[in-house]
Design a protein around this motif. Structure first.
Motif, mmCIF file in Angstrom:
data_model
loop_
_atom_site.group_PDB
_atom_site.id
_atom_site.type_symbol
_atom_site.label_atom_id
_atom_site.label_comp_id
_atom_site.label_asym_id
_atom_site.label_seq_id
_atom_site.Cartn_x
_atom_site.Cartn_y
_atom_site.Cartn_z
ATOM 1 N N ALA A 230 -2.697 1.509 -8.858
ATOM 2 C CA ALA A 230 -2.518 2.929 -9.156
ATOM 3 C C ALA A 230 -2.409 3.155 -10.660
ATOM 4 C CB ALA A 230 -1.286 3.457 -8.445
ATOM 5 N N TRP A 231 -1.605 2.339 -11.340
ATOM 6 C CA TRP A 231 -1.415 2.530 -12.777
ATOM 7 C C TRP A 231 -2.665 2.174 -13.553
ATOM 8 C CZ3 TRP A 231 -2.173 -1.822 -15.646
ATOM 9 C CH2 TRP A 231 -2.043 -3.048 -14.988
ATOM 10 N N ALA B 276 -6.251 4.702 -4.469
ATOM 11 C CA ALA B 276 -5.506 5.887 -4.916
ATOM 12 C C ALA B 276 -4.579 6.412 -3.820
ATOM 13 C CB ALA B 276 -6.475 6.984 -5.335
ATOM 14 N N THR B 277 -4.909 6.150 -2.572
ATOM 15 C CA THR B 277 -4.095 6.740 -1.500
ATOM 16 C C THR B 277 -3.096 5.758 -0.902
ATOM 17 O OG1 THR B 277 -6.015 6.353 -0.086
ATOM 18 C CG2 THR B 277 -5.632 8.603 -0.798
ATOM 19 N N SER B 278 -3.498 4.488 -0.732
ATOM 20 C CA SER B 278 -2.537 3.574 -0.102
ATOM 21 C C SER B 278 -2.278 2.325 -0.940
ATOM 22 C CB SER B 278 -3.031 3.175 1.298
ATOM 23 O OG SER B 278 -4.248 2.467 1.187
ATOM 24 N N GLY B 279 -2.728 2.310 -2.171
ATOM 25 C CA GLY B 279 -2.488 1.137 -3.010
ATOM 26 C C GLY B 279 -1.286 1.347 -3.896
ATOM 27 N N TYR B 280 -0.810 0.291 -4.545
ATOM 28 C CA TYR B 280 0.228 0.500 -5.538
ATOM 29 C C TYR B 280 -0.054 -0.267 -6.815
ATOM 30 C CZ TYR B 280 2.454 -4.034 -4.612
ATOM 31 O OH TYR B 280 2.723 -5.364 -4.491
ATOM 32 N N ASP B 281 -0.545 -1.524 -6.683
ATOM 33 C CA ASP B 281 -0.664 -2.277 -7.926
ATOM 34 C C ASP B 281 -1.897 -1.899 -8.737
ATOM 35 O OD1 ASP B 281 -2.011 -3.517 -5.902
ATOM 36 O OD2 ASP B 281 -1.037 -5.452 -6.127
ATOM 37 N N THR C 1 -2.758 9.949 -6.409
ATOM 38 C CA THR C 1 -1.809 8.843 -6.176
ATOM 39 C C THR C 1 -0.414 9.375 -5.886
ATOM 40 O OG1 THR C 1 -1.505 8.657 -8.545
ATOM 41 C CG2 THR C 1 -2.961 7.050 -7.553
#
Lengths: 309, 534
Positions: free
Chosen positions: B121-122, B114-119, B137
């Motif tokens: 997050a959704w 939630a803090t440093s991820g991206y793929d 996020t």
């Protein structure tokens, strides 16, 4: 000569900067960014956060200057595809298989091509000439992934002599080296044949023959040397092209080389790696042409820099 | 003499004992993608090291019949208001370095995502619906506010924004991250073989980063369900392309290979017992920019819906590699509805009528449009380009309109979709977890295509929270009816992958399931732990 070399080095630097600018601008002009390749879009807030982390929120000229400042210090950044290492580490790791297989391909293919071309030129319009020409034409026209597939089919599956693919044990290198070698072989066979025929028809060869020189001396000492210019012209660029890996050969033979990175870095918008690869190729070509020019002068004393001397 | 006999006896026993150890079974399989960064599924899904999910134990996973099976969790329960889930972990689970595996390792994995991820997050937003996820996020709330809590070493509590009856199936993608390693090395714990620790059925022996191939061995420390039968597993993404995989398979360098259409007849003839098919639980569909002409007109979209002859498409150009899609849900997927599928007929007359109603009789006056698709490899790479050309001819013939086709690299295609830079796309989607909410979530509240359809959103939200399964299915079917009535998408095909497997492979994993499908590495945890090799 020294001034000439220095002058050429300055032009290499200028070319380098111009190419880096063009590549950088083109790279960023393509729509989409490193976080767009996925199945669901990330939210704008998350995207902004990530872009800031990679410094991609800065104006383009700042990004460019930062990158080039790093390049001056041999720091090409960290690849987005492999953040556990630097671009330099990635290149030095992935280049080894490409250099070994592609390099050996050229080193083996080129002399064989020269021999084939010589045999064809010296036996013009005989079966040797036709054989050499056919082989050269096939080598140049059949795409490398087709020859790779045929090599695997014949030597790995039908005859079962060699492993189909993979990297590691040297017996796995044989088929990819053959696939790589076919291109320099074919190219050199054609170049050598035409250059030698050209030279053989020159008057000085007739004079040499009239002087009673042995045919071997005429061919190796005079004809070959005078035919060497085009061969030198193609060698280094061909070496660079092949020894940086072919995406097709590497995919077919499952070689963990550099070839695939040329495509994947563009596909996933891996900006640091894309820049590094392009700059590396540019630099190598610049140096290759400079070296070729120096070798010309050594082979043929009539080619001198500056003209007026 | 006696001593000699003793020595001989001891030698015979020693030989007998070492013989099984020497006869190690190694399976070599195509899997993964050739680029991978971290051997950590929870760090990056799309750029993960091959097999990183096999190294860790998820909360739960699916078996070959797609039944949800507890893995790290022993049991789970839902609070009366439906908002809080409690997962009880098995006692005795450890990391391969001997550290105990605790609830904290799971909670930490999602907090980091939630803090440093991206793929991811959704995914955890639309699937998990964890309380506070969106705010964290986006950086407007502290990570401590997330609805995730390690109550004690063996208890995880998850609070969601609305009741999520299907949350356990979402946890099939919830793997632990070794917090003790991240505290020591940061995310780099997952970049070197020496520092990678595992909690799952396999541990890592080597990782060739240039092509993302790995060698795994059976874990010595794993005490969870499904222990592997094989000793070693080599996963090699360079074998994925059938053009490379089949020659390697024929030369004995691989235990199975995926097949392209050209290879299917040859492989079927040579290995009639080795052919395996799998429905990928994926759908290719047409989507639009609903705000831009000409697709802002529902009649145009309805015309497109009826203008596709899916039977002809899948029996000719896509023979063996796809089946017709009448719904966003693939056959066999939970919630699949025959009544929805039955409506997706090929009806040229109806299609022409809708187009005429939109003011374009026989396609007259219809602007030239360009359909954008994502240029990629894998099964989509085999299907989509051929399908796009078929659609081009079909729409010309049935509707009299000119459709141009444009392939784009992934990032550019997604940029076009996200930024509404074009008005019609071919979009493929593969399931992430086994519940209808997965596919209906794609179009929920903006979602992937920027669709905001209040009726649809309301039905999906209601279905997502409905505790009674039969009621949920009805609500999803109603939501899909809204999609049909408003022509939001044109379901086209569901891909089928075909593989050939060696006769040395056996075990439950190598045999097809009740539907006749063999999922191979798509159900990696099940497959590689239920596979045997002679």
């Amino acid at each position: 000569m020294l001034t000439y070399i220095l002058r050429r080095l300055v032009s290499v630097a200028v070319t380098f900067i111009v190419v880096s600018l063009i590549i950088f601008l083109m790279m960023h002009a393509i729509p989409g960014g490193p976080f767009d390749a996925n199945d669901m879009p990330v939210s704008e807030a998350v995207r902004a956060k990530l872009m800031a982390q990679l410094g991609l929120d800065q104006p383009l000229h700042i990004q460019y200057l930062r990158y080039m400042w790093g390049v001056l210090h041999f720091d090409f950044g960290v690849p987005y595809q492999s953040p556990g290492e630097t671009v330099t580490e990635l290149l030095s790791r992935a280049w080894v298989p490409s250099l070994v297989l592609g390099g050996l391909g050229v080193v083996i293919g080129a002399p064989l091509g020269i021999l084939l071309g010589m045999a064809a030129a010296l036996n013009r319009n005989t079966w040797i000439d036709y054989f050499a020409s056919t082989l050269a034409t096939l080598g140049l026209t059949i795409p490398v992934f087709v020859t790779s597939m045929l090599l695997i089919l014949v030597f790995a599956i039908w005859l079962n002599w060699l492993p189909a693919n993979g990297w590691g044990k040297p017996e796995r290198w044989i088929l990819p080296i053959v696939a790589y070698a076919l291109i320099p072989l074919a190219t050199y066979a054609r170049y050598t044949r035409s250059a030698m025929l050209d030279t053989l028809n020159k008057q000085f060869v007739t004079v040499l023959r009239a002087k009673g020189l042995s045919e071997r001396r005429i061919i190796f000492q005079h004809v070959l040397r005078n035919s060497a210019i085009p061969l030198v012209t193609v060698f280094l660029p061909m070496f660079i092209g092949t020894a940086t890996g072919s995406i097709f050969v590497e995919a077919m033979f499952r070689v963990p080389g550099l070839g695939a990175y040329f495509v994947s870095s563009i596909e996933v918008r891996d900006y640091p790696l894309e820049m590094a690869l392009m700059l590396m190729i540019t630099f190598m070509y610049c140096i290759a042409y400079l070296l070729s020019d120096i070798v010309y002068a050594l082979i043929n004393p009539r080619i001198r820099v500056g003209g007026a001397e | 003499m006696n001593a000699l006999l003793k020595i001989a006896g001891a030698l015979a026993v020693a030989t007998a004992l070492t013989a099984p150890a020497l006869a190690q079974t190694t399976v070599i399989a195509p899997s993964g993608s050739t680029a991978g960064t971290y051997m950590d599924y929870m760090k990056t899904v799309y750029d993960r090291g091959t097999g990183s999910e096999l190294l860790q134990i998820p909360i739960a996973t699916f078996d070959k019949e797609f039944e949800l099976t507890p893995m790290a969790a022993e049991s789970w329960s839902q609070s009366e208001d439906g908002l809080t889930w409690t997962f009880k972990l098995r006692a005795g689970l450890v990391w391969s370095d001997g550290e105990p595996l605790t609830a904290e390792d799971y909670v930490f994995a999602l907090q980091r995502a939630a803090t440093s991820g991206y793929d991811f997050a959704w995914y955890w937003d639309f699937a998990g619906g964890i309380k506070g996820w969106k705010e964290v996020t986006e950086g407007t709330a502290n990570v401590a506010t997330l609805g995730l809590k390690a109550v004690d070493d063996l208890t995880i509590e998850v609070t969601t924004v609305a009741p999520k009856p299907y949350l356990p199936s979402v946890t099939s993608l919830w793997y632990p991250v070794p917090k003790h390693k991240v505290d020591e090395l940061g995310d780099d714990w997952a970049v070197n073989v020496e520092s990678i620790v595992s909690s799952g059925p396999f541990e890592i022996e080597s990782w060739e980063k240039s092509n993302n191939s790995v060698v795994f061995t059976k874990s010595d420390t794993y005490t969870g369900p499904w222990s592997p039968v094989i000793d070693r597993l080599e996963l090699d993404p360079t074998l994925n392309a059938p053009e490379v995989g089949l020659p390697a398979f024929l030369a004995g360098d691989s235990d199975y290979s995926f097949l392209n259409t050209g290879q299917v007849p040859v492989a079927t003839q040579r290995f009639p017992d080795g052919i395996r098919k799998n429905a990928v639980f994926a759908t290719s569909y047409i989507s639009y920019d609903l705000d831009a002409a000409p697709f802002n007109d529902v009649n145009v979209r309805r015309a497109f819906y009826y203008a596709v002859d899916r039977a002809e498409l899948t029996s000719t150009v896509l023979k063996d590699i796809a089946i017709p899609a009448g719904s966003i849900l693939p056959p066999g997927y939970p919630g699949y509805s025959e009544s929805v599928v039955a409506q997706a007929t090929f009806d040229p007359e109806k299609a022409k009528q809708f187009l005429a109603d939109a003011g374009f009789p026989n396609g007259e006056g219809f602007p030239d449009v360009e359909i954008w698709y994502r240029d990629e490899g894998g099964y989509n790479g085999a299907i989509v380009p051929a399908m796009a050309q078929y659609l081009q001819a079909e729409f010309k013939e049935v509707l009299g309109i000119n459709l141009n086709v444009r392939p784009l690299p992934g990032p550019e295609w997604m940029d076009g979709l996200r930024g509404k830079k074009n008005n019609i796309f071919i979009a493929p989607y593969e399931y992430d977890y086994l519940d209808p909410s997965n596919f209906y979530g794609i179009f929920y509240n903006g979602g992937r295509h920027g669709y905001f359809i209040p009726e649809y959103d309301e039905l999906v939200a209601k279905a997502d929270s409905e505790p009674v399964w039969e009621e949920r299915v009805k609500l999803y079917a109603q939501a899909e009816q809204v999609m049909i009535d408003q022509g939001l998408i044109v379901p086209l095909v569901h891909p089928i992958t075909i593989a050939v497997i060696s006769d040395q492979l056996g075990g439950d994993a190598a045999a097809p399931n009740k539907l006749g499908f063999t999922s191979l590495d798509r159900l990696a945890h099940y497959f590689f732990t239920h596979l045997t090799k002679q």
